[in-house]
Design a protein around this motif. Structure first.
Motif, PDB file in Angstrom:
ATOM      1  N   TYR A  29       9.879  40.091  21.566  1.00  0.00           N
ATOM      2  CA  TYR A  29       8.937  40.294  21.739  1.00  0.00           C
ATOM      3  C   TYR A  29       8.385  40.771  20.389  1.00  0.00           C
ATOM      4  N   HIS A  70       0.568  37.707  39.404  1.00  0.00           N
ATOM      5  CA  HIS A  70       1.595  36.848  38.314  1.00  0.00           C
ATOM      6  C   HIS A  70       3.291  37.650  38.107  1.00  0.00           C
ATOM      7  N   GLN A  72       6.488  38.318  36.277  1.00  0.00           N
ATOM      8  CA  GLN A  72       7.213  38.062  34.768  1.00  0.00           C
ATOM      9  C   GLN A  72       6.544  37.186  33.997  1.00  0.00           C
ATOM     10  N   ASP A  74       4.267  37.191  30.933  1.00  0.00           N
ATOM     11  CA  ASP A  74       5.001  37.300  29.840  1.00  0.00           C
ATOM     12  C   ASP A  74       3.750  37.657  29.261  1.00  0.00           C
ATOM     13  N   ASP A  78      -1.220  31.447  31.190  1.00  0.00           N
ATOM     14  CA  ASP A  78      -1.427  31.448  32.270  1.00  0.00           C
ATOM     15  C   ASP A  78      -2.235  31.879  32.867  1.00  0.00           C
ATOM     16  N   ASP A  94       4.803  42.312  34.403  1.00  0.00           N
ATOM     17  CA  ASP A  94       6.125  42.104  33.040  1.00  0.00           C
ATOM     18  C   ASP A  94       6.189  43.524  32.370  1.00  0.00           C
ATOM     19  N   TYR A  95       7.989  43.764  32.695  1.00  0.00           N
ATOM     20  CA  TYR A  95       8.913  44.844  32.254  1.00  0.00           C
ATOM     21  C   TYR A  95       8.539  45.253  30.962  1.00  0.00           C
ATOM     22  N   ALA A 119       6.072  46.425  35.407  1.00  0.00           N
ATOM     23  CA  ALA A 119       7.071  47.020  36.389  1.00  0.00           C
ATOM     24  C   ALA A 119       7.997  45.657  36.738  1.00  0.00           C
ATOM     25  N   VAL A 121      10.861  43.039  38.597  1.00  0.00           N
ATOM     26  CA  VAL A 121      10.699  42.756  39.791  1.00  0.00           C
ATOM     27  C   VAL A 121      12.297  43.428  40.406  1.00  0.00           C
ATOM     28  N   GLY A 137       7.175  31.910  38.082  1.00  0.00           N
ATOM     29  CA  GLY A 137       7.905  30.324  37.604  1.00  0.00           C
ATOM     30  C   GLY A 137       8.607  30.500  35.888  1.00  0.00           C
ATOM     31  N   LYS A 138       8.228  29.320  35.098  1.00  0.00           N
ATOM     32  CA  LYS A 138       8.486  29.190  34.282  1.00  0.00           C
ATOM     33  C   LYS A 138       9.448  30.184  33.142  1.00  0.00           C
ATOM     34  N   TRP A 143      16.423  35.317  35.711  1.00  0.00           N
ATOM     35  CA  TRP A 143      16.262  37.170  34.949  1.00  0.00           C
ATOM     36  C   TRP A 143      16.315  37.601  36.553  1.00  0.00           C
TER      37      TRP A 143
END
Ligand SMILES: C[S@@+](CC[C@H](N)C(=O)[O-])C[C@H]1O[C@@H](n2cnc3c(N)ncnc32)[C@H](O)[C@@H]1O
Length: 268
Positions: A29, A70, A72, A74, A78, A94-95, A119, A121, A137-138, A143
């Motif tokens: 990223y 939601h 993960q 990203d 979405d 997301d982590y 955080a 998951v 998803g997606k 992971w």
């Protein structure tokens, strides 16, 4: 004594892999995010990432203005689409610190009701039953090294009577080559494989380890977690095309995505 030593070694190896994956995502990223941010903001504002089949399956749920979690999440595209489609609020988790900061900046710039947590998951620091809808998803399940732990966490976040929606890469896609002339079966993959290392030309690469879950394992884990499956659909269209590639495997003959909608039974 011997058994517990073996267990300790196994657990720490898993922790190392998860930490390495998190680093791989954050590095990927960091390399991508800043120059892509403006472009993604524009795309996010169109809601284009929420595809027609998702809109169809989620129509009634989104009409009721749900609070969405939601996992993960990203870069949050979405999330914006979900708010535009009716969600009262989306909480992305997301982590990757880098991606969460970018998603938060974009949501603030667009003034949409999305907020973000950094955080891991499972282990999301949100209350049990906080979501009317858990949307995920997606590219999320690969992971997760423990599909039951994932499903229990999803079920925990959904309120009684609420829903889990998963729109995910079909597990069989790990087998296809992306040849342009015709699809071939990769000699290095098995539908029943357990894990593999991310290809160097894929994303996030950086040596990340992914786990495979068959459709049966995923659906059974969701049921074991106490959710009722309402719908399971398979689609030819992939949710993502690396570099917009038009592989023969994407042209309608093979499954590339699936969607699962499950409900947590209402409290008695
Ligand atoms: C391919 S993206 C998922 C796509 C996203 N759901 C969407 O709708 O665009 C995978 C994301 O999962 C995150 N991730 C992977 N494992 C995770 C974990 N155990 N906990 C939290 N985030 C994780 C990564 O940082 C990455 O942002």
């Amino acid at each position: 004594m011997v058994a517990s030593r073996v267990l300790v070694r196994k657990v720490s190896r898993m922790d190392e892999m998860l930490l390495a994956n998190r680093t791989a995502w954050d590095k990927a990223y960091q390399a991508q995010q800043l120059h892509a941010y403006d472009e993604m903001s524009a795309e996010a504002a169109t809601g284009v990432t929420l595809v027609a089949s998702e809109r169809e399956l989620l129509r009634d749920i989104l009409t009721a203005r749900p609070v969405v979690v939601h996992p993960q999440s990203d870069n949050g595209q979405d999330d914006i689409a979900l708010v535009q489609a009716g969600a009262r609020e989306v909480i992305g988790v997301d982590y990757s610190e880098t991606v969460v900061h970018a998603a938060r900046r974009r949501a603030d710039a667009l003034g949409v009701a999305c907020r973000y947590l950094i955080a891991t998951v499972p282990g999301v620091p949100l209350l049990d039953g906080c979501a009317d809808l858990v949307y995920t998803g997606k590219g999320a399940l690969i992971w997760m090294p423990d599909i039951d732990a994932w499903a229990v966490e999803m079920a925990r976040l959904v309120r009684p009577g609420g829903h889990l929606f998963l729109h995910e890469g079909h597990p069989a896609t790990e087998l296809w080559t992306w040849d342009l002339d015709e699809p071939r079966i990769r000699p290095d993959r098995s539908y029943f494989g357990r894990s593999f290392v991310c290809d160097d030309n894929s994303f996030p690469a950086n040596g990340a380890v992914m786990w495979q879950w068959t459709l049966g394992q995923t659906v059974s884990a969701v049921i074991r977690a106490g959710l009722q499956v309402r719908c399971l659909e398979e689609y030819a269209e992939p949710f993502w095309r690396m570099g917009d590639i038009d592989a023969a495997a994407f042209r309608g003959r093979l499954p590339n995505t699936f969607a699962l909608l499950a409900r947590r039974p209402a409290a008695p």
